[in-house]
Design a protein around this motif. Structure first.
Motif, short mmCIF file in Angstrom:
data_model
loop_
_atom_site.label_atom_id
_atom_site.label_comp_id
_atom_site.label_asym_id
_atom_site.label_seq_id
_atom_site.Cartn_x
_atom_site.Cartn_y
_atom_site.Cartn_z
N VAL A 168 -39.87 35.59 30.23
CA VAL A 168 -39.26 34.46 29.61
C VAL A 168 -39.16 34.89 28.25
O VAL A 168 -39.96 35.30 27.55
CB VAL A 168 -40.21 33.00 29.86
N ASP A 169 -37.99 34.60 27.50
CA ASP A 169 -37.83 34.89 26.25
C ASP A 169 -36.68 34.07 25.52
O ASP A 169 -35.83 33.61 26.59
CB ASP A 169 -37.23 36.48 25.87
N GLN A 170 -36.48 33.44 24.48
CA GLN A 170 -35.69 32.78 23.92
C GLN A 170 -34.37 33.36 23.56
O GLN A 170 -33.51 32.75 23.55
CB GLN A 170 -36.16 32.07 22.64
N ALA A 171 -34.60 34.63 23.55
CA ALA A 171 -33.18 35.49 23.05
C ALA A 171 -32.53 35.75 24.48
O ALA A 171 -33.14 36.29 25.28
CB ALA A 171 -33.38 36.45 22.29
N GLU A 172 -31.22 36.23 24.38
CA GLU A 172 -30.58 36.94 25.59
C GLU A 172 -30.82 38.44 25.48
O GLU A 172 -30.63 39.10 26.58
CB GLU A 172 -29.20 36.60 25.25
N ARG A 173 -31.28 39.03 24.38
CA ARG A 173 -31.09 40.31 24.14
C ARG A 173 -32.76 40.85 23.84
O ARG A 173 -33.15 40.27 22.90
CB ARG A 173 -30.08 40.96 23.16
N PHE A 174 -32.89 42.00 24.28
CA PHE A 174 -34.12 42.65 23.79
C PHE A 174 -33.75 43.47 22.57
O PHE A 174 -32.77 44.15 22.59
CB PHE A 174 -34.61 43.90 24.81
N ARG A 196 -28.79 43.53 26.49
CA ARG A 196 -29.09 42.36 27.09
C ARG A 196 -30.32 42.44 28.07
O ARG A 196 -30.20 43.58 28.86
CB ARG A 196 -27.75 41.84 27.91
N PHE A 197 -31.23 41.62 28.14
CA PHE A 197 -32.09 41.64 29.22
C PHE A 197 -31.65 41.67 30.80
O PHE A 197 -32.27 42.56 31.66
CB PHE A 197 -33.15 40.37 29.22
N ALA A 198 -30.79 40.95 30.94
CA ALA A 198 -29.96 40.94 32.38
C ALA A 198 -29.58 42.55 32.79
O ALA A 198 -29.68 42.77 33.83
CB ALA A 198 -28.82 40.19 32.25
N ASP A 199 -28.99 43.04 31.63
CA ASP A 199 -28.37 44.26 32.04
C ASP A 199 -29.83 45.38 32.25
O ASP A 199 -29.77 46.31 32.96
CB ASP A 199 -27.90 44.83 30.97
N LEU A 200 -30.76 45.22 31.33
CA LEU A 200 -31.86 46.16 31.59
C LEU A 200 -32.66 45.94 32.88
O LEU A 200 -33.21 46.87 33.56
CB LEU A 200 -32.98 45.78 30.39
N LEU A 201 -32.89 44.81 33.32
CA LEU A 201 -33.58 44.43 34.61
C LEU A 201 -32.86 44.46 35.96
O LEU A 201 -33.09 43.92 36.77
CB LEU A 201 -34.14 43.09 34.26
N SER A 202 -31.59 44.62 35.52
CA SER A 202 -30.46 44.61 36.88
C SER A 202 -30.90 45.32 38.17
O SER A 202 -30.65 45.06 39.32
CB SER A 202 -28.82 44.84 36.36
N VAL A 209 -35.59 34.52 32.64
CA VAL A 209 -35.15 33.04 32.16
C VAL A 209 -35.14 33.18 30.55
O VAL A 209 -35.97 33.59 29.86
CB VAL A 209 -36.38 32.29 32.77
N GLN A 210 -33.84 32.62 30.15
CA GLN A 210 -33.83 32.47 28.78
C GLN A 210 -33.97 30.97 28.27
O GLN A 210 -33.44 30.16 28.55
CB GLN A 210 -32.11 32.80 28.29
N ASP A 211 -35.22 31.01 27.56
CA ASP A 211 -35.79 29.66 27.36
C ASP A 211 -36.68 29.88 26.21
O ASP A 211 -37.23 30.89 26.17
CB ASP A 211 -36.33 28.89 28.57
N ARG A 212 -37.18 28.57 25.59
CA ARG A 212 -38.34 28.61 24.82
C ARG A 212 -39.55 27.87 25.32
O ARG A 212 -39.27 26.93 26.17
CB ARG A 212 -37.78 27.85 23.35
N VAL A 213 -40.66 28.61 24.89
CA VAL A 213 -41.98 28.01 25.60
C VAL A 213 -42.34 26.75 24.83
O VAL A 213 -42.45 26.76 23.48
CB VAL A 213 -43.00 29.14 25.73
N LEU A 284 -33.73 35.59 2.60
CA LEU A 284 -33.33 36.05 4.03
C LEU A 284 -34.38 36.77 4.48
O LEU A 284 -34.88 38.00 3.96
CB LEU A 284 -32.15 36.80 4.05
N PRO A 285 -34.95 36.54 5.63
CA PRO A 285 -35.90 37.34 6.49
C PRO A 285 -35.06 38.57 7.07
O PRO A 285 -34.01 38.83 7.15
CB PRO A 285 -36.48 36.58 7.48
N PHE A 286 -35.87 39.54 7.42
CA PHE A 286 -35.30 40.85 8.04
C PHE A 286 -36.37 41.18 9.35
O PHE A 286 -37.08 42.31 9.07
CB PHE A 286 -35.15 41.80 7.23
N SER A 287 -36.25 40.72 10.43
CA SER A 287 -37.14 40.79 11.58
C SER A 287 -36.54 40.71 12.84
O SER A 287 -37.00 41.22 13.91
CB SER A 287 -38.41 39.84 11.54
N THR A 288 -35.07 40.30 12.85
CA THR A 288 -34.56 39.93 14.34
C THR A 288 -33.00 40.60 14.09
O THR A 288 -32.47 40.73 12.96
CB THR A 288 -34.51 38.45 14.57
N LEU A 289 -32.40 40.50 15.37
CA LEU A 289 -31.03 41.09 15.36
C LEU A 289 -30.09 40.34 14.46
O LEU A 289 -29.34 40.50 13.89
CB LEU A 289 -30.46 41.25 16.57
#
Length: 586
Positions: A168-174, A196-202, A209-213, A284-289
């Protein structure tokens, strides 16, 4: 088997509206049907045809389908009343998740059963593909989470013990965060470091599941809310309303009847911006895509705006740890003579925890690119000012030591790299106490096997965990630590499921690397004392090391071919430029 129902009672004998709902009651399921566990309101609604009170129960199945069912009250003589003793025959409740909500008592003129508002609807229950295989839920798809899932996939399992893994991750991509700086320099494309997680795990059995906890409710406590031999490890509620149950029945029966689950926490952290007045609004932060793409877009805007004016672009970077120094070197190389980069740090040196070789290499690069270092200062406030032509920010700097003067800086852009906060402490509502043991930074405290203390079925790693090394120091929240913890977590999950001893985690420092621009980096391997690879050699060594560390073989091949192609094109372009200069000079 118990369930909770919300019984909605009207205040008078008339058609019920949502505003007239007055109280909630709980009931349980027994062999004789439903039984209310608290007194029923005497002002019941009577059905005109039978004279009996009726309750509408909203039933949700394990597959997520739902329906409303009306049940009469079979008895009204005792405070604990039975609701329809023939319930088992009238509705196949054994196929349900045992989550029932009574939507409304039905008045004599009511037509149908109104549905609950969306926020009051029961959650949808996630359906695991298999009933008897162990279930592993991984929260967070960073280095710790994704690599744990891939490690579990790579291990050899008996057929009946191969776990079902849900990520489970809130983002679509690693996001391969150590290479976010290459987005600014143009060395990499987004898909290379953010697949994309879907491509890596295909090609794996791992589900994503893309969602927030939203809420984590463990119940595998040791001596807190039950014994270690609990028949339920707890639930995870996602923001979309999806409920993930990770029930784990301990070895009290034969494994053929065992359905187990474990939880891995790898939620990571985010930049802590609410440190000084104005930082959350204007820095501006710098920690995500998203941060990297936003900064790249902002720099492009400033470059276009200042192209005709000829005025230099001013950039202030707060923090001179690894992130701040790498960012300063990359931005200064990009802007060259068109900009002025200032780096602010409260300590008197840059990268205080870095090996001396890396620090010296970084100082040489920053000096050559005319980066202004303001050491021994902290930012007191950030304010916004604007004129008719441009938008600027004012930074008020205070000295950290005596004998230094305060400073006021005007800049076009403020980048914030100081501090981070784990996301684990944000899971549950603030009015409820957290079930997990957390330290002052909001990290889960773990034992040496990476299990959360007091929770034998929850593992925590990466930024979400707090673990000390043999010298008593808390391990840094770096990608290298997360890589190694993921390997151990995967193995220890295998050991726990197969009833084998768990291994204590021991961090092996392999060295440290930092990028300093398109053809510059510093690499200090730990296995050769005093050695630091700098310049193009260090840059090549760093890229090869990270190429090997990319998540899957398929992705490594794609990225490797892409980098080779870009390198070949750059080499050809360089040769052409050299030949052009020679010809024009002659």
């Amino acid at each position: 088997m118990a369930a909770v129902a919300t019984v909605l009672l009207p205040s008078a004998m008339h058609r019920v509206s949502p505003s007239s709902l007055t109280r909630s009651l709980a009931f349980s399921i027994g062999d004789d049907g439903f039984r209310l566990r608290s007194p029923f309101n005497s002002r019941r609604v009577r059905d005109s045809s039978s004279g009996n009170s009726r309750i509408a129960v909203h039933c949700v199945s394990n597959t997520g389908t739902s329906r409303d069912k009306l049940f009469p009250l079979a008895s009204t003589s005792t405070p604990c009343r039975t609701i329809h003793s023939g319930f088992k025959q009238s509705f196949p409740w054994r196929e349900l998740s045992a989550r029932f909500v009574a939507t409304e008592a039905v008045a004599n003129d009511a037509v149908g059963v109104p549905s609950l508002p969306q926020e009051e609807m029961p959650p949808r229950v996630y359906t695991w593909p298999y009933k008897k295989n162990p279930r592993v839920c991984i929260l967070g798809g960073g280095f710790g989470g994704l690599y744990t899932a891939l490690r579990l996939e790579s291990l050899a399992w008996p057929d009946d013990k191969k776990p079902q893994v849900l990520l489970v991750d809130q983002a679509e991509r690693f996001v391969f965060k150590p290479m976010l700086y290459e987005i600014l320099s143009g060395e990499v494309d987004s898909w290379e470091i953010a697949p994309r997680f879907a491509d890596l795990l295909s090609n794996t059995a791992v589900q994503f599941v893309q969602d927030r906890v939203k809420v984590l409710q463990p119940c595998d406590h040791l001596g807190i809310n039950g014994s270690a031999k609990s028949d339920s490890a707890g639930t995870v509620l996602l923001q979309s309303g999806l409920l993930i149950e990770y029930d784990w029945i301990c070895i009290l029966i034969t494994y053929s009847n065992l359905c187990s689950a474990r939880l891995v926490l790898a939620l990571g952290s985010e930049t802590k911006l609410d440190v000084v007045p104005g930082s959350a609004e204007y820095a501006l932060p710098f920690s995500t895509l998203e941060d990297a793409l936003k900064l790249d877009s902002k720099l492009r805007q400033l470059e276009r705006r200042n192209f005709s004016k000829g005025s230099p672009i001013s950039v202030c970077i707060v923090g001179c740890g690894y992130a701040g120094v790498e960012l300063a070197a990359t931005v200064a190389e990009r802007l060259q003579d068109r900009g002025v980069v200032r780096a602010i740090n409260v300590e008197s040196m840059i990268c205080p925890t870095a090996p001396p070789g890396n620090r010296e290499a970084a100082l040489k690069v920053l000096t050559s690119r005319k980066v202004e270092l303001l050491l021994g200062y902290f930012v007191r406030s950030i304010q916004k000012t604007s004129d008719s032509d441009s938008e600027k920010y004012i930074l008020e700097l205070q000295p950290a030591e005596r004998g230094m003067q305060s400073q006021i800086l005007e800049t076009d852009l403020v980048l914030w790299t100081v501090g981070s906060k784990p996301l684990l402490s944000e899971l549950e509502p603030r009015e409820q106490p957290l079930e997990l043991p957390l330290n002052a930074r909001g990290q889960a405290e773990t034992d040496e096997t990476l299990r959360v203390k007091g929770h034998p079925r929850i593992f925590a790693l990466g930024d979400s965990s707090s673990l000390r090394d043999l010298k008593g120091k808390i391990l840094p929240p770096t990608a290298q630590v997360a890589f190694q913890q993921a390997d151990f977590t995967g193995w220890n999950l295998w050991a726990a499921i197969n009833d084998r001893p768990l291994l204590p985690f021991r961090f092996q420092n392999l060295g440290e690397m930092m990028t300093l621009g398109q053809s510059d980096a510093a690499v200090s391997p730990s296995f050769i004392d005093g050695l630091t690879l700098e310049g193009p050699i260090g840059h090549t060594a760093r890229k090869i090391a990270y190429l090997i560390r990319l998540p899957t073989d398929e992705h490594r091949v794609k990225v490797g071919l892409s980098w080779l192609t870009k390198s070949a094109i750059q080499s050809i372009a360089s040769v052409q430029d050299t030949l052009t200069k020679i010809v024009s000079g002659s």
